[in-house]
Design a protein around this motif. Structure first.
Motif, PDB file in Angstrom:
ATOM      1  N   LEU A 296       0.823  -1.211   0.000  1.00 33.53           N
ATOM      2  CA  LEU A 296       0.000   0.000   0.000  1.00 33.53           C
ATOM      3  C   LEU A 296       0.859   1.264   0.000  1.00 33.53           C
ATOM      4  O   LEU A 296       0.527   2.241  -0.668  1.00 33.53           O
ATOM      5  CB  LEU A 296      -0.959  -0.002   1.188  1.00 33.53           C
TER       6      LEU A 296
ATOM      7  N   SER B   2       3.761   1.500  -1.376  1.00 35.37           N
ATOM      8  CA  SER B   2       4.317   1.619  -2.728  1.00 35.37           C
ATOM      9  C   SER B   2       3.309   2.232  -3.693  1.00 35.37           C
ATOM     10  O   SER B   2       3.684   2.803  -4.707  1.00 35.37           O
ATOM     11  CB  SER B   2       4.780   0.253  -3.254  1.00 35.37           C
ATOM     12  N   GLU B   3       2.020   2.117  -3.362  1.00 35.21           N
ATOM     13  CA  GLU B   3       0.964   2.699  -4.191  1.00 35.21           C
ATOM     14  C   GLU B   3       0.471   4.042  -3.628  1.00 35.21           C
ATOM     15  O   GLU B   3      -0.493   4.601  -4.142  1.00 35.21           O
ATOM     16  CB  GLU B   3      -0.223   1.741  -4.263  1.00 35.21           C
ATOM     17  N   TYR B   4       1.108   4.517  -2.595  1.00 30.59           N
ATOM     18  CA  TYR B   4       0.713   5.762  -1.929  1.00 30.59           C
ATOM     19  C   TYR B   4      -0.752   5.712  -1.491  1.00 30.59           C
ATOM     20  O   TYR B   4      -1.492   6.674  -1.619  1.00 30.59           O
ATOM     21  CB  TYR B   4       0.965   6.978  -2.833  1.00 30.59           C
ATOM     22  N   SER B   5      -1.153   4.564  -0.971  1.00 32.41           N
ATOM     23  CA  SER B   5      -2.537   4.418  -0.506  1.00 32.41           C
ATOM     24  C   SER B   5      -2.593   3.659   0.821  1.00 32.41           C
ATOM     25  O   SER B   5      -3.430   2.788   1.014  1.00 32.41           O
ATOM     26  CB  SER B   5      -3.375   3.699  -1.568  1.00 32.41           C
TER      27      SER B   5
ATOM     28  N   SER C  12      -8.048  -2.768  -2.530  1.00 27.49           N
ATOM     29  CA  SER C  12      -6.614  -2.933  -2.266  1.00 27.49           C
ATOM     30  C   SER C  12      -6.197  -4.392  -2.191  1.00 27.49           C
ATOM     31  O   SER C  12      -5.163  -4.774  -2.742  1.00 27.49           O
ATOM     32  CB  SER C  12      -6.237  -2.261  -0.942  1.00 27.49           C
TER      33      SER C  12
ATOM     34  N   ARG D  25      -5.918  -6.165  -5.575  1.00 24.63           N
ATOM     35  CA  ARG D  25      -4.741  -5.636  -6.269  1.00 24.63           C
ATOM     36  C   ARG D  25      -3.467  -6.203  -5.668  1.00 24.63           C
ATOM     37  O   ARG D  25      -2.518  -6.513  -6.380  1.00 24.63           O
ATOM     38  CB  ARG D  25      -4.699  -4.100  -6.197  1.00 24.63           C
TER      39      ARG D  25
ATOM     40  N   SER E 145      -0.384  -8.368  -7.366  1.00 20.41           N
ATOM     41  CA  SER E 145       0.829  -7.540  -7.410  1.00 20.41           C
ATOM     42  C   SER E 145       2.089  -8.371  -7.615  1.00 20.41           C
ATOM     43  O   SER E 145       2.147  -9.551  -7.287  1.00 20.41           O
ATOM     44  CB  SER E 145       0.970  -6.731  -6.123  1.00 20.41           C
TER      45      SER E 145
END
Length: 186
Positions: free
Chosen positions: A78, A80-83, A162, A165, A169
């Protein structure tokens, strides 16, 4: 002018695929090392990252979050995905529920509200206006359940968005591949 001879496109594609696989394998190995180093000081049943445990993460978000390695991997994904605001909020709420002191509960509730719930907050979570307003009222007289509705919404978002995904990933797939390779090596 000398002519530039290029490798056929298929050969270039094969070389790039091979390089990508090597890079992913190294990323997976490095990530496994980092995870195991993070938890090497702790004792318990989950002392080493195993293929079986890692495969269980795909059964449910709950299984993933129950695993210290699973949680750490999911948080890294998360980030790494800025979330990562949703998992941070959810974990903060889980920790908040363990608060015994009313004074401490009040100050922590305000801090959580300011950090995650308030509109335009630094780590604003995606919840509806009604829930946001309800929490605003709850924080004035906090109890251990004042964030429950938002926590359920955030958990649902992670479960539907999330988490799937994450399962698709490179981080998760490479980790599984490396653990499978290690298992077959013996």
């Amino acid at each position: 002018m000398p002519s530039l001879t290029a490798e056929p496109l298929n050969t270039q594609h094969f070389i790039m695929d091979r390089d990508d696989r090597k890079r992913n394998k190294n990323i997976g190995k490095n990530f496994m090392c980092r995870l195991q180093c993070m938890f090497s000081h702790s004792s318990g049943s989950e002392s080493r990252l195993s293929l079986e445990d890692t495969q269980q993460w795909s059964q449910s978000l709950e299984k993933l979050l129950e695993s210290k390695y699973g949680l750490a991997t999911f948080r890294n994904f998360l980030k790494s995905e800025y979330s990562d605001e949703n998992i941070e909020f959810w974990l903060t709420c889980e920790d908040y529920k363990k608060t015994k002191s009313l004074f401490r509960m009040s100050s922590r509730a305000k801090k959580i509200y300011e950090q995650f719930v308030k509109a335009e907050s630094p780590k604003e979570i995606n919840i509806d206006y009604h829930t946001r307003e309800q929490i605003k009222r709850n924080v004035k007289t906090p109890n251990m359940h004042c964030f429950d509705d938002a926590q359920k919404i955030v958990y649902g978002l992670m479960e539907r968005d999330s988490y799937p995904r994450f399962l698709r990933s490179d981080i998760y797939r490479t980790l599984l591949e490396n653990l499978m390779a290690d298992t077959t090596k013996g």
